[in-house]
Structure formats: C-alpha cells, structure tokens
Design an enzyme around this catalytic site. Structure first.
Site, short mmCIF file in Angstrom:
data_model
loop_
_atom_site.label_atom_id
_atom_site.label_comp_id
_atom_site.label_asym_id
_atom_site.label_seq_id
_atom_site.Cartn_x
_atom_site.Cartn_y
_atom_site.Cartn_z
N GLU A 167 -30.89 67.13 -73.72
CA GLU A 167 -31.66 66.93 -71.96
C GLU A 167 -32.22 67.86 -71.73
OE1 GLU A 167 -30.61 63.44 -72.78
OE2 GLU A 167 -29.28 63.98 -74.05
N ASN A 201 -31.83 61.99 -67.21
CA ASN A 201 -33.05 61.21 -65.95
C ASN A 201 -32.78 62.71 -64.91
OD1 ASN A 201 -31.45 58.94 -66.38
ND2 ASN A 201 -29.40 59.91 -66.39
N GLY A 205 -25.34 59.06 -75.60
CA GLY A 205 -24.30 60.24 -75.90
C GLY A 205 -25.00 61.15 -74.69
N1 ARG Z 1 -33.06 59.09 -73.81
C1 ARG Z 1 -31.92 58.87 -74.37
C2 ARG Z 1 -31.49 60.14 -75.14
O1 ARG Z 1 -32.07 61.06 -75.50
C3 ARG Z 1 -30.58 58.08 -75.00
C4 ARG Z 1 -30.56 57.64 -73.51
C5 ARG Z 1 -30.62 55.35 -74.58
N2 ARG Z 1 -29.93 54.37 -74.22
C6 ARG Z 1 -29.95 53.54 -74.15
N3 ARG Z 1 -29.51 52.50 -73.69
N4 ARG Z 1 -30.42 52.87 -75.27
O2 ARG Z 1 -31.00 61.07 -75.86
ZN ZN Z 2 -32.95 62.09 -76.50
#
Ligand code: ARG
Ligand code: ZN
Length: 881
Positions: free
Chosen positions: A305, A272, A268
C-alpha cells in the site's frame, strides 16, 4: 442490494470526459444513519468538447437532497436524477462553473462495505473501484483528477479522531458538542483514492526523515488497547519508505502518512492518498497472537500500500482496464521488497507456489482473462490473481529481459514522464522500449493473451560435435473469448550443470537471442544449440521461474536429483525436488483411485531427506522442500477427471512413507530446531519454526503422534507453534479427545481476539473428509460466528470451499449445495464477498463426472435465483457458460 444491471464495459469505448474537474470541496456532517454531504465541484468544459454536451455524474443508491449551480438552486427542467445518475444540461460553454450536490447517506445500513460505512462504531470509506458514487454524484472514474479539500463535522465525544487525505489544515469546536477538522490534499487524485475515517481510536506515532531531509509524521490508528500490536506494522512502514528511496528513488510527498486498521473490510487494504485503510488482520501482530505468516503478510501489505503512493497514486490508471498498471507493478515492488528483507530464494518459492495454486487454475478455467482485459461487467470481479500476481510476473519478465540497470532506467523514465497522469499499460511498456531500444510488441502479448503458456522442451547431447541441442515448442491454450493465440516472448533463465556440479560455459549458443543466462523463446518452435560442451550436461531451465509457464520437460529422476543437489539457484533446486515428487504423487492418486498399493520411488525419498537434513541449507528452504505439492497442485497436474478423495489418499500415503523413511531425521529436526529465548519474528527464526513444525507434522504419521502433537500444543509459546500443533491434531486426529481438548483450550484462551478466532475457525474448516461439512454448519451456529464480518465468513466458509478439497468436494454434492445457499445468503448484504467466495468453484470442470454434475447443479441454482448482484451474476454466468 443493487441487482444486476448487466451492462458490459468495453475498453474500445474509452473516451475522455467532456468536462475537466478543477477542484473538489467536501463537507461531511457525520451521523450514523443520516450523514449529510455537501460536495462543491468546480468544472469547465474541455477544449474541443461538444458545447452542448450535458454533465453526466455517476451515482449508486443515492438520494439527492439539493442541487445548485453557482450557488443557485437548479430548476427541475435542467437536470435528470435517479439513484444511479445525475445529468445536468445547459451548462456554460467555456466558463468554469460550480455544482453543489447535497446527498444524505446511511453509513449504518451499508453492508456492502463500499462507500461510507461503519465498522465497530468507526466511520470509514472504501472507494476503489466505484464506491465514491455511493457517497455523492460524481464523475467517478480514475482519469478525473483534482485536489480535494475535506471538512468533517462530527460529535466530538464519540469521534475524537477525524481524518481524510492530505495534510491537516486545522480544526476546532463546532456547535452542540460537535467539532470539525479540515484536510487538504494538494496532489490531484481520482475519487477512488478518497478516504474519510472518524471515530474513537488509539494511535501509535513515529516519524520518518526522507532522503531530502523532510520529517514525515507517521500515525497508525487502531482500536483502543491494541496499540502495542501495531509496532511491527510501524517498523515495516519505515523500512518500506527507506527501501523505496534506495531502490527506486521514490520519496514520500505529504507531511503525514496515516494507516487505519478496521475489522470489517472486503479486501486486504487500500492505498488512499496519505490515509491507507487496512483490514486489521494486516496490521495487528504480537508473538502471542500472530503467526510468522501473519508477520510476513503484514510486512508485504504495508509495503504494497505504501508503494502505491507512486505506482497508483502519483501515477494512476486511465481506466479500470489498466488495473494491472498499478497492481501488477506494485505487487512486483512488494515482492522485491520482501525478497530484500528476507531470503530471496525462499520468498521466490513461496511466490511461485502461490502463483501456481491460485493464478494457474484461474488461467486454466472459465474465469480466465488477460492481465489487461478488454471487457468487464463488474470491475470488482477483476481484482484477481491474474491482474495482481500474473501482472507482477509480467513486470518481472521486463526486468529479466532488460536487465536490472535498464529496467531501473525504464522505471525512472516512467516516473518522470507520467507523474500526475492517468496512464495506460502502453505508456508503461513504451518507457522500457525507449530506454532499451527493444521492440516490446511481441512481449506485450503477455498483457493481452490469457492462459498459461505451455513450453515443451527436449534436449540431446552429441559427444562427437560437443554440442547440446535444446528444442522448444510453445503453445498458449485457448481461453474464454480467445481461441487462437500468437507465440509469446518467453524469457527462460538456464544453466548447464556439469557432472561435478559446476556450471558449464558454452563457447557459443545459436538458434535465438541469448542475454546473460536467458534464452529468448519467441517462435512457436525454436532450437538452441550450445557448442563447446565437453560432456553431457544437465539443463536447468526456467530457473528462478523466470517465466510464468507450464514446462513439460521430461527429465530423468537422476537429472532432477542432480539439479536438486547442485544448481546454484536455490529456487531451481526446489523446483527439481518438486518435479521429482510430482510423478510419485500423481501415480499415488491413480493407485488410490484404482485400489492399488501405493509405492514411492526410493530415489525421491532419499533426495528429499538429504535436503531435509542438510545443515548447510537454510531451514526455511528445507521446510519448503518438505512441504510437498498440495492436493490442489496434484489436481492441476492431473488436469481432468479429478477425484479429490483419491488425490488425498495418495498424498497421505506418500507422506506416511516419507515419515517412516525419515523418522530419525524428523526426530532430530524436531529436537534441534527449537527457537531459544524471546520470540522474534525475523525470517531466520521463522524458518526454524517452519522446519520444526514440518517435522512435527511428519512425526504424526508414526506411533505416538497424537501425544507428541498434544505436547507440542501445550508447550507452544508462540502462535505459529500453537496453530501448527493444533492443525496437526485437528487434521490428523479429528476424533481424539486430545484434539477436542486443545480446540476448547484455544477457544477459551483467545475468545476475545477476533483475529485468533479466525484461525480457530479455519483450522476446523480444513479438516479433511466428509464429516467436516457438518462441523462447518455447527460452527456457523457458534456464538463466535459473525455473519456480517468478512474475515470471519472467509475464515469459515471461504476456507472450507477454497482449501478443503475432500471436505468441500463431497461426492454427494452436499458441499456445493451448501456453498450455493451461503452465496445466496451473503449476496444481498455484501455482493463482493459473495462473488469472491464463489470463485472457489472455478475449477469445477476438471472434476470427475459425478462431482462435476453436482457442481453444475449448484451453480445453476445460484444463477436461477430471482435477484442476484451484478458481482455474483457475472461470476456464475462466466462459470457455467
Ligand atoms: N487497491 C487495493 C489494493 O491493492 C485493492 C482494493 C480493491 N477493492 C475493491 N473493492 N475491489 O491493494
Ligand atoms: Zn494494490
């Protein structure tokens, strides 16, 4: 493709690194096929670490161009390098040293969409979980935190925009038509939060003044021409920033916050630091092209995010086993945000529907795992609904058990104590234990034990002693690797509803701990006695879905109808209606299977139609009530030996009953719920549209259904109404000329808009019945199908496998064979996408034997393939084990 290396990672093996990373300085010279990166990393040996220990850096498909130690070329004897690792020996015992690593990478060839890749001519990165090691050799683990300086050099004409994390340091012209930009992120971060974006993008700008009066520049980057479609995302961002200040006291910390929307993205969005990268599906919206659901998703994901800035970035995870520490908590925060922005009850209903249809099957099948797992083979396969949604439910239960104020204190302590840390689930729970004085050891089993607990309840009223006795039993089913389970601490919100609809106040409750309206079930068997109850009450249990459990409480239809009519908790009213509906749907499925006539309890029809027509209830709630349990819900309740065709036929028959019985109500709703004036995406208007479209869908079971749906399609002035009408046409009347015409008109009007095209593909992929597989195959040959675009692949192939029970689960097994071929075709390019779509088969064991055998064969075909990614290998083997 990196084929399977098969190593299993264990939580118990966690050790801190031997070296501390002090600073990171990256200089990128961007080129579509040969980007050069000079990474300067300053390390020193950790106090107490082995003075001889080598420095071990991770890589993934990397080519080393140069390697220097304190600016001197390193002799070959001092290091070993492979595409997957770089090991440097004989490093200083105590003094800091600088390692310079130069790698050459090919973004254009990166189909995995992990590391640095190109999407529509834009350079972009995705590093979580282990993508940074595809950029340079690095200690690529979340407990290695450092401040980053990033310089980007690129052709100016094609890349006017050069972005990275943190604050902008400066930039200017460089040589040969190139220019540069430098960024500095003062907040130490792990590599998975690194980001770089470069290209020619349009920009939408705004500002936000934080609670301490600092002005933050807000920028959303989108493809040129799409700027007007970022307005809602910007609005949602500002509301998120304000909400996190007001609700959790969290202020934004950099001078600038940026969001970039890209069209090729595996997930989604990504949090970063200071530079969120989004799947453009969760940024772009306008009334002509976005549905109400799209708007709600954008609001939720922008918030999610953004909230990660504190829960994820300022406090990150010690290792990937702790993923729920940031994800479960952040989902909880975005749920709370949406509940505050919209209708709390309707939001909760939608959450629970989603939890039950996605997480419960995962927890009941071969891919079940604890919220905090202890082993993994491929971390990308653990970005699951269990880690996210069940993780959120666990956080919610902490709030329920502690109460709102204590929970807030616990969060404050967590932020204060762990700011700048790479923390663990234990660190998090300890904060709540400390502020409340509660022992949360038993509660912590929610993190460690997989499987949805089953709570069996029975109740009895004794008039003579004016007491009401509730007997509870809990069982956590066995799951892969966990055959024996301990009892959980289950918080059950309750109300005793009296005859006149008011809520009874017992003079005392014995048998266990009770706080406010919450019973604490902690034993395997537990009996609560409520005293001072003058007449038989109706118990409403697990109100608000206070615990993510299966509840087996055989309440009579009369009692359920009483709750549906009177509970002050709107969620509980919906739950009661669902519980009234389910036995009818289950019986209908059995009758359809046995070729019997399908009937329906008139009391259930009456209760539902009463709610549908009740003008005192918000339309969104009434729409939720009318959306009966799905075919997947029915399959889950049946629990095994499932025949998707019978489930479908049974449910259709019930819908038709309801349509005939409620014709007048649906006619009235269809007429009266029209939204007047210019489109607004607010929750109240969305609710009216939902109720009106629900009525349209019921009316399709009556005479003139095709014409009515075709009219609704032709007169729709927003994407919600248009796709709903098109769905009714396609799903109910797939062979009609009106349907072909509408699909054609829709394609013609929107064929330059990829996000709307995705809807066109998905609506067709979900047409019930055996014929849809041929349609899906034909659609793959359509020039609009783009096999490299994850959204498009998910819209067609993913939606077919996940959301078309009868089309996918064909009795001849062709659906599974088709999926197996697709998985093998997608895997070499994009393993994450292949593995994710393959999880659509996670409930194969609950199918009737013929289908189950076909499913097993298809899975066997995948696992026998000569080369498979770790991602797909891991999923397929867990599924057939
Ligand atoms: N941290 C991101 C989120 O919450 C998800 C990223 C996951 N990416 C991955 N390649 N597994 O929303
Ligand atoms: Zn997340």
């Amino acid at each position: 493709m990196r084929t399977d290396t098969g190593q299993i990672v264990h939580l118990a093996d966690y050790r801190p690194t031997d070296f501390i990373l002090e600073r990171v300085d990256l200089t990128f010279e961007l080129d579509p096929t040969a980007t050069r990166l000079e990474a300067r990393l300053i390390f020193h040996r950790r106090d107490g670490a082995d003075p001889k220990a080598p420095l071990v850096l991770d890589g993934d498909e990397l080519t080393l161009a140069e390697l220097r130690l304190d600016q001197n070329e390193l002799p070959a004897a001092q290091f070993d390098v492979t595409p997957d690792s770089l090991v440097i020996r004989d490093l200083p015992e105590a003094a800091p040293f600088e390692v310079t690593v130069i790698t050459i990478i090919n973004p254009e060839a990166n189909g995995q969409l992990m590391g640095l890749y190109r999407t529509n001519g834009v350079y972009c990165t995705q590093c979580e979980a282990e993508g940074f090691r595809r950029i340079t050799y690095f200690p690529d683990r979340p407990d290695v935190l450092a401040p980053y300086t990033v310089t980007i050099i690129a052709d100016k004409a094609t890349n006017p925009v050069l972005l990275s994390n943190g604050n902008f340091l400066g930039g200017g012209n460089y040589d040969e038509g190139r220019h540069f930009a430098a960024w500095f992120d003062p907040f130490p971060k792990p590599s998975y939060l690194f980001a770089l974006v470069a290209g020619d993008l349009g920009i939408v700008e705004d500002t936000f003044t934080t609670m301490s009066g600092r002005e933050v520049a807000l920028k959303i980057y989108v493809e040129h021409g799409k700027e007007p479609r970022a307005a809602y995302a910007m609005d949602a961002l500002k509301r998120s920033m304000r909400w996190d200040e007001e609700r959790f006291g969290r202020e934004y910390d950099l001078d600038i916050f940026m969001i970039v929307a890209v069209s090729d993205f595996n997930m989604g969005a990504m949090e970063n630091k200071g530079l969120n990268v989004f799947n453009d599906k969760y940024v772009l919206a306008d009334p002509e092209t976005a549905t109400d659901q799209d708007y709600a998703n954008i609001e939720a994901i922008i918030a999610h995010e953004y909230f990660h800035n504190w829960t994820g970035n300022r406090i990150t995870c010690r290792d990937w086993f702790q993923l729920c520490l940031k994800e479960g908590l952040t989902v909880y925060r975005d749920h709370e945000f949406s509940a505050d922005q919209r209708s709390r009850a309707v939001k909760r209903i939608a959450e629970v529907r989603h939890l039950k249809s996605e997480q419960f099957p995962e927890d009941a099948g071969p891919l079940a795992h604890p919220v905090r797992p202890t082993t993994y083979r491929e971390i990308n396969n653990f970005y699951t609904t269990t880690v996210y949604e069940k993780g959120s439910e666990v956080t919610r239960m902490i709030a329920t058990i502690l109460g709102r104020d204590r929970f807030k204190q616990g969060m404050d302590l967590y932020f204060e104590r762990h700011d700048g840390d790479a923390a663990t689930v234990e660190d998090f729970v300890a904060c709540f234990a400390e502020v409340s004085g509660r022992d949360l050891t038993q509660f912590s089993r929610w993190y460690h034990q997989a499987g949805t607990p089953m709570v069996t309840a029975s109740a009895e009223y004794d008039a003579a002693s004016r007491s009401f006795v509730l007997t509870l039993e809990q069982n956590v089913p066995p799951t892969p690797g966990q055959s024996v389970k301990e009892p959980m601490h289950i918080p059950l919100s309750f109300a005793l509803i009296l005859d006149n609809g008011s809520i009874g106040e017992p003079s005392s409750i014995t048998g266990g701990e009770v706080t406010d309206d919450v019973l604490h079930l902690t034993e395997r068997h537990q009996t609560f006695t409520f005293s001072g109850i003058g007449a038989r009450p109706v118990l409403s249990l697990n109100r608000g879905f206070s615990a993510p459990i299966n509840l087996d409480f055989r309440q009579t239809p009369a009692d359920l109808a009483h709750i549906a009519r009177h509970d002050s908790d709107l969620f509980a009213r919906w739950q009661a209606l669902t519980d009234l509906a389910l036995p009818n749907l289950l019986q209908a499925a059995r009758d359809a299977r046995d070729g019997k006539e399908i009937t329906c309890d008139p009391a259930f029809l009456a209760a539902l139609l009463e709610v549908a027509g009740d003008g005192n209830l918000e339309p969104a709630f009434r729409a939720q009530a009318l959306a009966l349990p799905s075919e997947a819900d029915i399959a889950r309740e049946l629990g095994g030996n499932n025949d998707p065709d019978a489930i479908h036929a049974g449910r259709q028959a019930i819908l038709a009953h309801l349509a005939r019985e409620g014709a007048a109500t649906f006619e009235a709703l269809f007429a009266s719920m029209r939204t007047e004036g210019a489109f607004t995406p607010d929750a109240a208007s969305a609710g009216r549209r939902a109720l009106r479209n629900s009525a349209l869908s019921y009316l399709s079971y009556l005479d003139g259904g095709v014409a009515r749906a075709a009219d609704a399609f032709a007169s729709a002035d927003n994407m919600t109404d248009m796709t709903q009408a098109l769905t009714v046409l396609a799903h109910r009347f797939p062979g009609e000329a009106a349907t072909a015409n509408a699909l054609g008109a829709f394609l013609k009007r929107f064929d330059d808009n990829p996000l709307v095209l995705d809807k066109w593909f998905s609506i067709q992929a979900t047409i019930p019945g055996v014929a849809t597989l041929a349609r899906v195959r034909a659609l793959m040959e359509d020039p609009h199908f783009v096999a490299t675009n994850p959204n498009r692949v998910r819209a067609l192939i993913g939606t077919f496998a996940f959301a078309n029970p009868t089309g996918f689960n064909r009795k001849d097994g062709e659906g599974y064979r088709f999926l197996a071929r697709q998985i093998l075709a997608i895997d070499p390019r994009n393993p994450q996408l292949a593995a994710r779509i393959l999880t659509s088969m996670r409930s194969w064991r609950s199918l009737e034997p013929t289908r189950a055998e076909h499913a097993r064969t298809a899975l066997g075909e995948i696992s026998a393939a000569a080369s498979l990614s770790t991602d797909v290998r891991d999923i397929v083997e867990r599924m057939i084990q």
